[in-house]
Design a protein around this motif. Sequence first.
Motif, PDB file in Angstrom:
ATOM      1  N   ALA A 190      -6.220  14.851  87.260  1.00 19.28           N
ATOM      2  CA  ALA A 190      -4.967  14.397  86.641  1.00 19.28           C
ATOM      3  C   ALA A 190      -4.770  15.089  85.292  1.00 19.28           C
ATOM      4  CB  ALA A 190      -4.986  12.888  86.472  1.00 19.28           C
ATOM      5  N   ALA A 191      -5.855  15.187  84.501  1.00 15.29           N
ATOM      6  CA  ALA A 191      -5.757  15.843  83.194  1.00 15.29           C
ATOM      7  C   ALA A 191      -5.431  17.324  83.367  1.00 15.29           C
ATOM      8  CB  ALA A 191      -7.073  15.669  82.433  1.00 15.29           C
ATOM      9  N   ALA A 192      -6.095  17.961  84.322  1.00 14.13           N
ATOM     10  CA  ALA A 192      -5.864  19.390  84.542  1.00 14.13           C
ATOM     11  C   ALA A 192      -4.413  19.636  84.957  1.00 14.13           C
ATOM     12  CB  ALA A 192      -6.820  19.903  85.610  1.00 14.13           C
ATOM     13  N   ASP A 193      -3.867  18.789  85.807  1.00 13.81           N
ATOM     14  CA  ASP A 193      -2.472  18.953  86.236  1.00 13.81           C
ATOM     15  C   ASP A 193      -1.520  18.823  85.053  1.00 13.81           C
ATOM     16  OD1 ASP A 193      -3.258  19.347  88.766  1.00 13.81           O
ATOM     17  OD2 ASP A 193      -2.717  17.366  89.520  1.00 13.81           O
ATOM     18  N   SER A 198       2.082  21.675  80.933  1.00  7.89           N
ATOM     19  CA  SER A 198       2.573  21.958  79.578  1.00  7.89           C
ATOM     20  C   SER A 198       2.201  23.360  79.110  1.00  7.89           C
ATOM     21  CB  SER A 198       1.990  20.955  78.579  1.00  7.89           C
ATOM     22  OG  SER A 198       2.093  19.664  79.055  1.00  7.89           O
ATOM     23  N   PHE A 199       0.978  23.773  79.383  1.00  6.49           N
ATOM     24  CA  PHE A 199       0.508  25.068  78.892  1.00  6.49           C
ATOM     25  C   PHE A 199      -0.161  25.823  80.031  1.00  6.49           C
ATOM     26  CE2 PHE A 199       0.622  22.333  75.147  1.00  6.49           C
ATOM     27  CZ  PHE A 199       1.448  23.082  74.328  1.00  6.49           C
ATOM     28  N   GLY A 200       0.619  26.074  81.071  1.00  2.00           N
ATOM     29  CA  GLY A 200       0.082  26.767  82.242  1.00  2.00           C
ATOM     30  C   GLY A 200       0.823  28.056  82.508  1.00  2.00           C
ATOM     31  N   GLN A 228     -13.739  26.278  83.429  1.00  2.00           N
ATOM     32  CA  GLN A 228     -13.383  27.326  84.388  1.00  2.00           C
ATOM     33  C   GLN A 228     -11.894  27.635  84.370  1.00  2.00           C
ATOM     34  OE1 GLN A 228     -14.864  26.182  88.254  1.00  2.00           O
ATOM     35  NE2 GLN A 228     -16.554  25.158  87.247  1.00  2.00           N
ATOM     36  N   ALA A 229     -11.111  26.723  83.877  1.00  2.00           N
ATOM     37  CA  ALA A 229      -9.666  26.929  83.940  1.00  2.00           C
ATOM     38  C   ALA A 229      -8.960  26.711  82.607  1.00  2.00           C
ATOM     39  CB  ALA A 229      -9.059  25.990  84.974  1.00  2.00           C
ATOM     40  N   PHE A 230      -9.657  26.132  81.613  1.00  2.00           N
ATOM     41  CA  PHE A 230      -8.970  25.773  80.376  1.00  2.00           C
ATOM     42  C   PHE A 230      -9.785  26.122  79.144  1.00  2.00           C
ATOM     43  CE2 PHE A 230      -7.314  22.908  83.569  1.00  2.00           C
ATOM     44  CZ  PHE A 230      -5.947  23.058  83.386  1.00  2.00           C
ATOM     45  N   GLY A 231      -9.109  26.222  78.011  1.00  2.00           N
ATOM     46  CA  GLY A 231      -9.752  26.386  76.723  1.00  2.00           C
ATOM     47  C   GLY A 231      -8.826  25.801  75.669  1.00  2.00           C
ATOM     48  N   ILE A 232      -9.204  25.923  74.409  1.00  2.00           N
ATOM     49  CA  ILE A 232      -8.356  25.389  73.333  1.00  2.00           C
ATOM     50  C   ILE A 232      -7.859  26.558  72.498  1.00  2.00           C
ATOM     51  CG2 ILE A 232      -8.306  23.929  71.285  1.00  2.00           C
ATOM     52  CD1 ILE A 232     -10.547  22.307  72.590  1.00  2.00           C
ATOM     53  N   VAL A 244      -4.982  22.127  74.583  1.00  2.00           N
ATOM     54  CA  VAL A 244      -5.720  22.689  75.716  1.00  2.00           C
ATOM     55  C   VAL A 244      -4.761  23.588  76.490  1.00  2.00           C
ATOM     56  CG1 VAL A 244      -6.952  22.169  77.827  1.00  2.00           C
ATOM     57  CG2 VAL A 244      -7.195  20.682  75.865  1.00  2.00           C
ATOM     58  N   VAL A 245      -5.164  24.826  76.705  1.00  2.00           N
ATOM     59  CA  VAL A 245      -4.299  25.782  77.412  1.00  2.00           C
ATOM     60  C   VAL A 245      -5.020  26.280  78.656  1.00  2.00           C
ATOM     61  CG1 VAL A 245      -3.000  26.582  75.399  1.00  2.00           C
ATOM     62  CG2 VAL A 245      -5.165  27.667  75.961  1.00  2.00           C
ATOM     63  N   SER A 246      -4.232  26.582  79.660  1.00  2.00           N
ATOM     64  CA  SER A 246      -4.803  27.193  80.871  1.00  2.00           C
ATOM     65  C   SER A 246      -5.214  28.624  80.527  1.00  2.00           C
ATOM     66  CB  SER A 246      -3.741  27.178  81.961  1.00  2.00           C
ATOM     67  OG  SER A 246      -4.083  28.101  82.951  1.00  2.00           O
ATOM     68  N   LEU A 247      -6.243  29.105  81.187  1.00  2.00           N
ATOM     69  CA  LEU A 247      -6.660  30.479  80.921  1.00  2.00           C
ATOM     70  C   LEU A 247      -5.573  31.461  81.325  1.00  2.00           C
ATOM     71  CD1 LEU A 247     -10.407  30.460  82.024  1.00  2.00           C
ATOM     72  CD2 LEU A 247      -9.414  29.945  79.806  1.00  2.00           C
TER      73      LEU A 247
END
Length: 304
Positions: A190-193, A198-200, A228-232, A244-247
């Motif tokens: 849910a958090a990843a979605d 927002s930042f994908g 594996q998919a996100f960072g700040i 938090v942004v998607s890579l």
Amino acid sequence: MSAATTRSRTPDRLCAEAVDLAREAAEEAAAPGVVGEHVSAVAEGDRVVTHFFECKEPGYRGWRWAVTVARASRAKLVTLDETVLLPGPDALQAPEWVPWSERLRPGDMGPGDLLPTEADDLRLEPGYSDEDAPPPNSVVSVSGELAERVEAEDAELVSRPDASRGSIASLAEELGMRRARVLSRYGLHAAADRWDESFGAKTPMAQAAPASCVSCAFLVPLAGSLRQAFGICANEFGPADGRVVSLSYGCGGHSEAAVMPKPPRPSPPVLDTLGADALPLRPAADSGSVEAAGDESAEDLGHS
Ligand code: SF4
């Protein structure tokens, strides 16, 4: 009396005729001038009738004053039962009540607010448990005499005052697993979605970016499976600083994508305004060449 509507039963005649009594009661309960036309009379039971009057208050559009009158058996005197304001079929009413847990929206919490988390919140699961004990029929489970001994030791441990030192919770504490509950797989997804929305990669900012966050020096990696998919993002001038942004997100502030332009190199001057030209003090008698005159004048200057 206005035309009276009826339900299945016919209203008692004397009660139905007591419109003036009902109006008087409604006017007594309401503010002056807000009781309108008589709308209907409805039989509630034997010798019990409710008279409805329009409510003319602007805030109560479609509501009606309901005055119930009644009389005793074989009595001719009609008496007042109750007066209330009721919503009509087209009344303007407040929306249905929704529990706070369903009303809550992101960003609603303020300083000092407490937000309880349900025990069965799907986003969470226990951080540790003792459910990993081998099942009774497992090859590693104990049985027979050994089982009895283990049981006796457990009973003794529980009876000791410092038994909590050996509990799963205290062991977890010692290992640094202090959180009684952690994010469940559902909570992670849910958090990843949410973050990806927002930042994908599908945001207009990412679509127009010269490169993605995965290669940006401002990206701070996360811990755990989400790395594996996100960072700040830590670029204070970027659109996602501290988020938090998607890579696969990206922006024009990418550390490597935009190169600082070099200042333009000036072209050599057409007129040299800094250098000095040697000029003869007097022209040579037999030669007009500047060089000869220059040498001569230099000699003249050296001997004068
Ligand atoms: S500056 Fe832009 S590209 Fe770099 S991490 Fe932040 S959002 Fe991503």
